[in-house]
Design a protein around this motif. Structure first.
Motif, mmCIF file in Angstrom:
data_model
loop_
_atom_site.group_PDB
_atom_site.id
_atom_site.type_symbol
_atom_site.label_atom_id
_atom_site.label_comp_id
_atom_site.label_asym_id
_atom_site.label_seq_id
_atom_site.Cartn_x
_atom_site.Cartn_y
_atom_site.Cartn_z
ATOM 1 N N LYS A 1 0.827 -1.206 0.000
ATOM 2 C CA LYS A 1 0.000 0.000 0.000
ATOM 3 C C LYS A 1 0.866 1.264 0.000
ATOM 4 O O LYS A 1 0.524 2.259 -0.652
ATOM 5 C CB LYS A 1 -0.921 -0.017 1.223
ATOM 6 C CG LYS A 1 -1.891 1.136 1.287
ATOM 7 C CD LYS A 1 -2.792 1.020 2.503
ATOM 8 C CE LYS A 1 -3.769 2.188 2.571
ATOM 9 N NZ LYS A 1 -4.655 2.077 3.768
ATOM 10 N N PHE A 2 1.988 1.221 0.714
ATOM 11 C CA PHE A 2 2.893 2.369 0.754
ATOM 12 C C PHE A 2 3.453 2.667 -0.636
ATOM 13 O O PHE A 2 3.465 3.814 -1.088
ATOM 14 C CB PHE A 2 4.022 2.089 1.740
ATOM 15 C CG PHE A 2 5.111 3.125 1.733
ATOM 16 C CD1 PHE A 2 4.938 4.338 2.376
ATOM 17 C CD2 PHE A 2 6.302 2.890 1.067
ATOM 18 C CE1 PHE A 2 5.933 5.297 2.361
ATOM 19 C CE2 PHE A 2 7.303 3.839 1.045
ATOM 20 C CZ PHE A 2 7.124 5.051 1.691
ATOM 21 N N LEU A 3 3.939 1.620 -1.332
ATOM 22 C CA LEU A 3 4.479 1.828 -2.680
ATOM 23 C C LEU A 3 3.396 2.312 -3.631
ATOM 24 O O LEU A 3 3.653 3.163 -4.501
ATOM 25 C CB LEU A 3 5.096 0.527 -3.199
ATOM 26 C CG LEU A 3 6.388 0.078 -2.526
ATOM 27 C CD1 LEU A 3 6.890 -1.210 -3.159
ATOM 28 C CD2 LEU A 3 7.455 1.154 -2.612
ATOM 29 N N GLN A 4 2.196 1.793 -3.490
ATOM 30 C CA GLN A 4 1.100 2.227 -4.354
ATOM 31 C C GLN A 4 0.801 3.713 -4.164
ATOM 32 O O GLN A 4 0.595 4.452 -5.139
ATOM 33 C CB GLN A 4 -0.150 1.398 -4.056
ATOM 34 C CG GLN A 4 -1.296 1.635 -5.015
ATOM 35 C CD GLN A 4 -2.492 0.766 -4.694
ATOM 36 O OE1 GLN A 4 -2.811 0.545 -3.523
ATOM 37 N NE2 GLN A 4 -3.146 0.244 -5.706
ATOM 38 N N SER A 5 0.804 4.161 -2.915
ATOM 39 C CA SER A 5 0.542 5.582 -2.658
ATOM 40 C C SER A 5 1.662 6.465 -3.201
ATOM 41 O O SER A 5 1.403 7.570 -3.704
ATOM 42 C CB SER A 5 0.376 5.812 -1.153
ATOM 43 O OG SER A 5 1.580 5.545 -0.464
ATOM 44 N N LYS A 6 2.914 6.000 -3.147
ATOM 45 C CA LYS A 6 4.027 6.797 -3.657
ATOM 46 C C LYS A 6 4.008 6.872 -5.182
ATOM 47 O O LYS A 6 4.419 7.875 -5.766
ATOM 48 C CB LYS A 6 5.350 6.211 -3.170
ATOM 49 C CG LYS A 6 5.544 6.324 -1.669
ATOM 50 C CD LYS A 6 5.351 7.756 -1.206
ATOM 51 C CE LYS A 6 5.372 7.876 0.294
ATOM 52 N NZ LYS A 6 5.071 9.267 0.750
ATOM 53 N N ILE A 7 3.544 5.810 -5.834
ATOM 54 C CA ILE A 7 3.396 5.864 -7.295
ATOM 55 C C ILE A 7 2.360 6.915 -7.682
ATOM 56 O O ILE A 7 2.571 7.713 -8.607
ATOM 57 C CB ILE A 7 2.996 4.476 -7.837
ATOM 58 C CG1 ILE A 7 4.149 3.491 -7.673
ATOM 59 C CG2 ILE A 7 2.596 4.564 -9.303
ATOM 60 C CD1 ILE A 7 3.769 2.066 -7.999
ATOM 61 N N ILE A 8 1.263 6.942 -6.965
ATOM 62 C CA ILE A 8 0.222 7.933 -7.234
ATOM 63 C C ILE A 8 0.750 9.342 -6.968
ATOM 64 O O ILE A 8 0.484 10.278 -7.741
ATOM 65 C CB ILE A 8 -1.017 7.633 -6.379
ATOM 66 C CG1 ILE A 8 -1.624 6.288 -6.797
ATOM 67 C CG2 ILE A 8 -2.061 8.740 -6.524
ATOM 68 C CD1 ILE A 8 -2.755 5.823 -5.914
ATOM 69 N N ASP A 9 1.523 9.513 -5.890
ATOM 70 C CA ASP A 9 2.102 10.824 -5.592
ATOM 71 C C ASP A 9 3.059 11.268 -6.696
ATOM 72 O O ASP A 9 3.055 12.444 -7.101
ATOM 73 C CB ASP A 9 2.848 10.780 -4.260
ATOM 74 C CG ASP A 9 1.902 10.634 -3.080
ATOM 75 O OD1 ASP A 9 0.698 10.894 -3.246
ATOM 76 O OD2 ASP A 9 2.367 10.255 -1.990
ATOM 77 N N ALA A 10 3.882 10.349 -7.200
ATOM 78 C CA ALA A 10 4.828 10.695 -8.263
ATOM 79 C C ALA A 10 4.085 11.091 -9.540
ATOM 80 O O ALA A 10 4.459 12.061 -10.213
ATOM 81 C CB ALA A 10 5.761 9.517 -8.539
ATOM 82 N N GLU A 11 3.031 10.356 -9.878
ATOM 83 C CA GLU A 11 2.266 10.677 -11.078
ATOM 84 C C GLU A 11 1.565 12.022 -10.941
ATOM 85 O O GLU A 11 1.558 12.825 -11.890
ATOM 86 C CB GLU A 11 1.260 9.568 -11.357
ATOM 87 C CG GLU A 11 1.905 8.255 -11.781
ATOM 88 C CD GLU A 11 0.880 7.156 -11.997
ATOM 89 O OE1 GLU A 11 -0.304 7.391 -11.671
ATOM 90 O OE2 GLU A 11 1.255 6.070 -12.481
ATOM 91 N N ASN A 12 0.975 12.279 -9.788
ATOM 92 C CA ASN A 12 0.297 13.561 -9.586
ATOM 93 C C ASN A 12 1.285 14.713 -9.610
ATOM 94 O O ASN A 12 0.969 15.809 -10.111
ATOM 95 C CB ASN A 12 -0.460 13.542 -8.254
ATOM 96 C CG ASN A 12 -1.665 12.628 -8.286
ATOM 97 O OD1 ASN A 12 -2.201 12.320 -9.350
ATOM 98 N ND2 ASN A 12 -2.103 12.196 -7.128
#
Length: 341
Positions: free
Chosen positions: A131-142
């Motif tokens: 879940k942590f990596l998933q949230s960081k991917i979303i943060d990087a894309e945004n």
């Protein structure tokens, strides 16, 4: 002599307070937050230990396991009850908190909580890392979308696999911007690769676990939902009645009554938020994406027509929690057709 112990556990040190049955102070100490250090203090005091209490939290499992293995009657206390009981003390110190916990153990004013097994903790660690990596991917894309938007470049609605190529297409005529964007794309690429690694590990773990294989026969329940529900429940025997499971995870109404005021405040939202989210996701998949019909889906659609989609999802999630617990307890797969009683 009966003894009661209160432990105020922090990251580096633990305050220990030992009381007798009359409430008189027997011993106080401050030691390292290690089970061996705590047991060394308890061994120096002769008597029969009736209860050893500590507050539930991220630091409680390690001393709890060590004290339980040493044969002490250790109890993990629900955090809200302990906070309410200790709030009467004016001066908040580690020593006073340990004394308050010891008094709670002596008078029986506490609510014990279940400490999960090591296996459930290992599974939860994997799910948390994913879940942590998933949230960081979303943060990087945004972040990339926001940087490019300043120059009039819009990424638009693209899939995760198409995101990088879309960004590179936008930067073809602006090579000087690629100096700042290229490192961010590289970070996103590494995050995606590690996320896929954890995602596949999660799928393998669910496939190898017999309980998860059983739970995944239910509609809308995949590897993520099955593992989350399994770790949240930990042991099916904890609940004698399956209808108690939705309340444990905050899916039942929370009434508010005071004098002439008597109304509901929606669901209580207590308990494990990850399990509640997983059950709602499963209910949404069952209602929206699952094509195969079942009595549960038909029941949810009938509620949606009368009370709306959101209430129907909560109702289906609540009933799905009951069904999953009963499947786990009886070791039976999901029944797609209703059976005559």
């Amino acid at each position: 002599m009966d003894l009661f112990v209160g432990l105020d556990v922090s990251l580096r040190s633990t305050s220990v307070c030992i009381l007798d049955s009359a409430g008189e102070l027997v011993k106080e100490a401050k030691v390292e937050s290690e089970p061996a250090s705590i047991t060394a203090v308890l061994e120096k005091v002769a008597g029969r230990y009736r209860r050893v209490g500590l507050e539930a939290g991220p630091l409680s499992r390690w001393p709890y396991s060590g004290l339980a293995a040493a044969g002490y009657p250790v109890i993990c206390v629900e955090a809200r009850h302990m906070r309410a009981a200790l709030s009467a003390r004016i001066n908040k110190t580690d020593k006073n908190d340990a004394r308050g916990i010891a008094q709670m153990m002596r008078v029986g004013l506490f609510r014990p909580v279940h400490v999960k097994t090591e296996r459930s903790q290992e599974i939860r660690m994997l799910l948390t890392a994913r879940k942590f990596l998933q949230s960081k991917i979303i943060d990087a894309e945004n972040n990339l979308r926001g940087l490019l938007r300043n120059f009039g470049m819009k990424v638009g609605a693209v899939t995760r696999a198409q995101f990088e190529s879309r960004v590179k297409d936008l930067l073809e005529e602006r090579p000087h911007l690629a100096l700042a964007v290229a490192p961010l794309l590289e970070v996103r690429r590494v995050l995606c690769a590690q996320f896929q690694h954890l995602h596949k590990a999660m799928q393998r773990m669910a496939t190898d676990d017999p309980v998860c294989r059983l739970l995944m026969t239910a509609p809308g329940v995949g590897p993520l939902v099955a593992l989350t529900f399994r770790t949240g429940l930990d042991e099916a025997a904890r609940f004698r009645r399956s209808r108690a499971v939705p309340a444990h995870f905050g899916l039942t109404p929370a009434p508010y009554q005071s004098g002439e005021i008597d109304h509901g405040r929606g669901i209580s939202k207590c308990g494990d938020a990850n399990v509640r989210w997983a059950l709602m996701e499963a209910a949404g998949a069952l209602m929206r994406r699952n094509t195969k019909s079942s009595p549960l889906k038909a029941w949810g659609r009938s509620i949606a027509k009368r009370k709306g989609q959101l209430r129907a999802l909560v109702a289906v999630a609540r009933r799905l929690a009951i069904i999953l617990h009963r499947m786990w307890t009886d070791k039976t797969e999901f029944r797609w057709q209703a059976q005559t009683a």
